[in-house]
Enzyme design. Structure first.
Site, mmCIF file in Angstrom:
data_model
loop_
_atom_site.group_PDB
_atom_site.id
_atom_site.type_symbol
_atom_site.label_atom_id
_atom_site.label_comp_id
_atom_site.label_asym_id
_atom_site.label_seq_id
_atom_site.Cartn_x
_atom_site.Cartn_y
_atom_site.Cartn_z
ATOM 1 N N ASP A 87 0.775 -1.050 -0.003
ATOM 2 C CA ASP A 87 0.283 0.076 0.469
ATOM 3 C C ASP A 87 0.675 1.415 -0.117
ATOM 4 O O ASP A 87 1.589 1.247 0.531
ATOM 5 C CB ASP A 87 -0.871 0.449 1.032
ATOM 6 C CG ASP A 87 -0.587 -0.479 2.956
ATOM 7 O OD1 ASP A 87 1.123 -0.573 3.165
ATOM 8 O OD2 ASP A 87 -1.952 -1.069 3.653
ATOM 9 N N GLU A 134 -5.855 3.445 3.538
ATOM 10 C CA GLU A 134 -6.851 3.320 4.877
ATOM 11 C C GLU A 134 -8.470 4.101 4.475
ATOM 12 O O GLU A 134 -8.778 4.582 5.147
ATOM 13 C CB GLU A 134 -5.372 5.086 4.654
ATOM 14 C CG GLU A 134 -4.326 4.550 5.465
ATOM 15 C CD GLU A 134 -4.651 3.195 6.248
ATOM 16 O OE1 GLU A 134 -5.933 3.257 7.306
ATOM 17 O OE2 GLU A 134 -3.722 3.358 6.928
#
Length: 375
Positions: free
Chosen positions: A67, A126
């Site tokens: 990520d 997120e």
């Protein structure tokens, strides 16, 4: 300075929110394009990247995902390489994750194996969630891996520790936003109003009964309301209120049950307080479920290194949208010990950079093993 440490510190200074990772994407692309390009293919997907390294005699494709986004947190570490972006921080270790991915990628550019490799630099973990739409994209569908792997830093474990388990590792998660609208008015005439502060407080109390009275005691679930807002000044009864929270469950079935009960309780608030309510469940992440056979193979391979301490951990209520990828592709995620006093999503998170080399050593060893053996 170790070139990878420099990369980590460079990335740490430019955290960006989901689908806003323009500087990050440019930095990653610049580095990858500085490597020998004879076996590298690169695709952009929104603010992310998909990088394929062609193998020598490919029988399968091995995927590795990182990520790349940051969090809306004001950093408080006082490090010389602190975030240069106001109210933005890599407080979940994604700067570590990206650096490790670049280190593993670099190793296999210089040390080819039989199978193809796919490095996925995924935005918006997120929020609002990049894994599911990225997985469904034309770019990923064309280069779909046969196996996929990822890691997440763990501040509570010492450097040199790898923690994981077969099966469920991370929970199912869902955001929760509830907006209430009634009739405001003068504080001296409450009988002419529908007070949304009282309605919101009542609802928060009722929400806490869902876990204790609707979820099997042998199961686990969490509802947390982390923010309440409502009203304007002290002598006006609030016309509006908003609750913001999160739901965590250890099974998809429990998530459905919890959300069903939330719907019912909110309808009761609408009736009881003669108001209107709108529920938004925001981003929902599927559980991270490690493929049993792959996990056992990974543990057996990594455990041969005496410098690596592989331990079995318990499942956690944390959420990770990598779960969507594991839902479709066999693989695993593991915790990487980084020995930080402060935990994930904390403004003082400061992972030990020695863990970067540990992770690269672990992943290059395992991918080399897996990439030189047929399915």
């Amino acid at each position: 300075m170790n070139p990878l440490i420099k990369i980590r510190r460079d990335l740490h200074q430019i955290p960006e929110l989901g689908f806003q990772e323009f500087k990050t994407q440019a930095y990653l692309l610049d580095y990858i394009q500085s490597l020998p390009q004879d076996r590298i293919l690169i695709k952009k997907w929104k603010t992310g990247l998909i990088v394929k390294i062609n193998g020598l005699k490919p029988a399968k494709t091995i995927g590795y995902r990182t990520d790349i986004d940051g969090l809306p947190i004001e950093e408080d570490t006082e490090l010389p390489f602190s975030s240069a972006h106001e109210a933005r921080m890599h407080a979940c270790g994604h700067d570590f994750h990206m650096t490790i991915a670049l280190g593993v990628l670099t190793h296999f550019v210089r040390n080819p194996i039989n199978d193809d490799l796919l490095f996925i630099f995924q935005p918006a973990e997120e929020g609002p969630g990049g894994a599911e739409p990225m997985l469904k994209s034309e770019e990923m569908q064309e280069w779909m891996p046969d196996f996929i792997f990822a890691l997440h830093i763990a501040p509570e474990y010492p450097v040199g520790t790898i923690a994981l388990k077969e099966g469920l590792l991370f929970a199912n998660t869902s955001e929760l936003f509830i907006d209430l609208k009634g009739k405001g008015g003068h504080a001296a005439r409450p009988h002419e109003t529908n007070d949304m502060v009282i309605a919101a407080c009542t609802l928060v109390t009722q929400l806490q009964t869902i876990i204790s009275r609707n979820v099997d005691p042998l199961d686990s679930a969490v509802i947390t309301v982390g923010k309440i807002s409502g009203g304007t000044v002290q002598n006006i009864i609030a016309e509006k209120a908003r609750l913001e929270g999160t739901i965590r469950t250890l099974s998809p079935e429990s998530m459905k049950k919890v959300r069903h009960r939330i719907d019912a309780l909110v309808k009761g608030i609408e009736t009881g307080f003669e108001c209107e309510a709108v529920i938004d469940y925001g981003s929902m992440y599927h559980q991270v479920y490690n493929t049993e056979t792959v996990t056992r193979e990974f543990i057996n391979c990594v455990d041969q290194d005496p410098e690596i301490n592989v331990i079995e951990c318990t499942e956690a209520m944390t959420g990770e949208d990598f779960g969507y990828m594991l839902k479709e592709i066999p693989g695993l995620m593991f915790w990487l010990g980084v020995d930080s006093t402060f935990g994930l999503h904390h403004a003082k998170l400061n992972p030990n950079e020695a863990a970067i080399d540990v992770a690269i050593k672990v992943m290059t060893r395992y991918i080399t093993f897996k990439g030189n053996h047929s399915i």
